[in-house]
Design an enzyme around this catalytic site. Structure first.
Site, PDB file in Angstrom:
ATOM      1  CE1 TYR A 148     -95.048 103.641  19.595  1.00 55.38           C
ATOM      2  CE2 TYR A 148     -95.080 101.446  18.628  1.00 55.38           C
ATOM      3  CZ  TYR A 148     -94.377 102.503  19.178  1.00 55.38           C
ATOM      4  OH  TYR A 148     -93.019 102.416  19.316  1.00 55.38           O
ATOM      5  CB  ALA A 151     -98.172 107.142  15.052  1.00 54.91           C
TER       6      ALA A 151
END
Length: 246
Positions: A148, A151
């Site tokens: 996460y 990203a």
């Protein structure tokens, strides 16, 4: 307060069926936009769209180029794109399966590339566009979120580069990086670490200078500003919305 600043404009919100996406869809519609709610869950997207004057819901897997291209061709001219779709698959590095890495990178980063590539066609043609991408405080590093965090850091690089490439066509591109916001996603995170949403929020509030967690509507207000003509000279920026946390 800001009247009908999106009158006559079409706004697409990905991941618009809940949380920050749904709050953003409601606010843009309230301020005059024709809002298209894109979500993997078409039924949940329809529930949000039903609340909006002239709202449209479309089911779409935003990681699938063919689906994205088909949906944007159906929508036609887009003036505002909010790339909000996101998932979490939290795990420590040593036990993270590669499919959880790929799933989060695909939904949280590649989807923005695909949706922006599709939306920019009409934006370039009309010499107007506003793109707002959802990053996160986690871009600065977050234990158990290597996928996460990577990203969301990637979103900031994507945003800065798109601003350079699309700026000559009067298209602004910015990112919003929320801190802890009370949503279904953060509630799911709490449950995964053996906590309740209330306990998890209380812990986050203690670490935040404003001593509380954020609400989806507070992030939506910042997104709406960046999507408006009031922010016409703001581009390539990432704005943290995190209650003053460092």
């Amino acid at each position: 307060m800001n009247g009908m600043r999106f009158a006559g404009r079409t706004a697409v919100v990905t991941g618009g069926a809940q949380g920050i996406g749904a709050a953003t869809a409601r606010l843009l519609a309230e301020q005059g936009a024709r809002v298209v709610v894109l979500d993997l869950d078409a039924a949940k997207a329809q529930k949000v769209a039903d609340e909006l004057p002239g709202g449209l819901a479309l089911g779409c897997d935003v990681t699938d180029k063919d689906q994205v291209d088909t949906v944007f061709a159906e929508i036609g001219a887009v003036h505002v794109l909010v790339n909000n779709a996101g998932i979490t698959r939290d795990n420590l590095l040593f036990k993270m399966p590669v499919d959880e890495w790929n799933a989060v990178l695909g939904t949280n980063l590649t989807s923005m590339f695909l949706c922006t590539q599709a939306a920019q066609k009409s934006m370039v043609q009309q010499r107007y566009g506003r793109i707002v991408n959802l990053s996160s405080r986690s871009a600065l590093g977050a234990r158990g979120q290597v996928n996460y965090a990577a990203a969301k850091a990637g979103v900031q690089g994507l945003t800065a580069t798109l601003a350079i490439e699309l700026g000559p066509f009067n298209i602004t591109v910015n990112a919003v990086a929320p801190g802890y916001i009370a949503t279904a996603m953060t509630a799911a995170t709490a449950e995964r670490v053996g906590s309740t949403p209330e306990e998890h929020q209380a812990q986050a509030a203690e670490r935040t200078p404003l001593r509380r967690v954020g609400r989806p509507e507070e992030v939506a207000a910042v997104i709406a500003f960046l999507a408006s003509d009031e922010a016409s000279y703001v581009s390539g920026q990432t704005l943290y919305v995190n209650g003053g946390a460092r």
